[in-house]
Scaffold this active site. Structure first.
Site, short mmCIF file in Angstrom:
data_model
loop_
_atom_site.label_atom_id
_atom_site.label_comp_id
_atom_site.label_asym_id
_atom_site.label_seq_id
_atom_site.Cartn_x
_atom_site.Cartn_y
_atom_site.Cartn_z
N CYS A 177 0.82 -1.21 -0.07
CA CYS A 177 0.04 0.06 -0.08
C CYS A 177 0.68 1.28 -0.12
CB CYS A 177 -0.93 -0.04 1.08
SG CYS A 177 -1.96 -1.29 1.46
N LEU A 206 -3.98 -1.88 -1.53
CA LEU A 206 -3.77 -3.07 -2.41
C LEU A 206 -4.27 -3.96 -1.57
CD1 LEU A 206 -2.70 -4.27 -4.91
CD2 LEU A 206 -0.42 -4.67 -3.42
N ILE A 260 -4.96 -7.51 -0.70
CA ILE A 260 -4.74 -8.70 -0.81
C ILE A 260 -5.38 -9.56 0.11
CG2 ILE A 260 -2.79 -10.22 -0.36
CD1 ILE A 260 -0.85 -8.27 -1.26
N VAL A 261 -5.81 -8.84 1.13
CA VAL A 261 -6.58 -9.58 2.50
C VAL A 261 -7.82 -9.01 2.48
CG1 VAL A 261 -6.52 -10.13 4.63
CG2 VAL A 261 -4.55 -10.37 3.57
#
Length: 77
Positions: free
Chosen positions: A2, A53, A55-56
């Site tokens: 991020c 970002l 991702i999780v």
């Protein structure tokens, strides 16, 4: 990874009206690092802009994070 942009300890009485769009435009230069979501927090003494970002937890996890009473704000990677 991020992207996090922060401006802290702003002058008392600083006009955030021009600072907020400036912070967002500067953060946009790093949007490739967090293209999934953008979040902004503006207070009298600080600005935080987070490019996420995901991702999780792609559906949740918006940032900056705020404490239940709103007195603490955090942006993390």
């Amino acid at each position: 990874m991020c992207s996090i942009l922060g401006a802290f300890d702003l002058r008392p009485g600083a006009d955030l009206v021009p600072l907020r769009p400036l912070a967002v435009s500067l953060s946009a230069r790093q949007r490739h690092r967090g293209p999934d979501w953008s979040g902004v927090h503006a207070s009298r003494r600080a600005l935080l802009v987070h490019e996420r970002l995901a991702i999780v937890d792609p559906a949740g996890g918006s940032q900056p994070l705020k404490s239940a009473d709103g007195s603490l704000v955090l942006a993390v990677n």
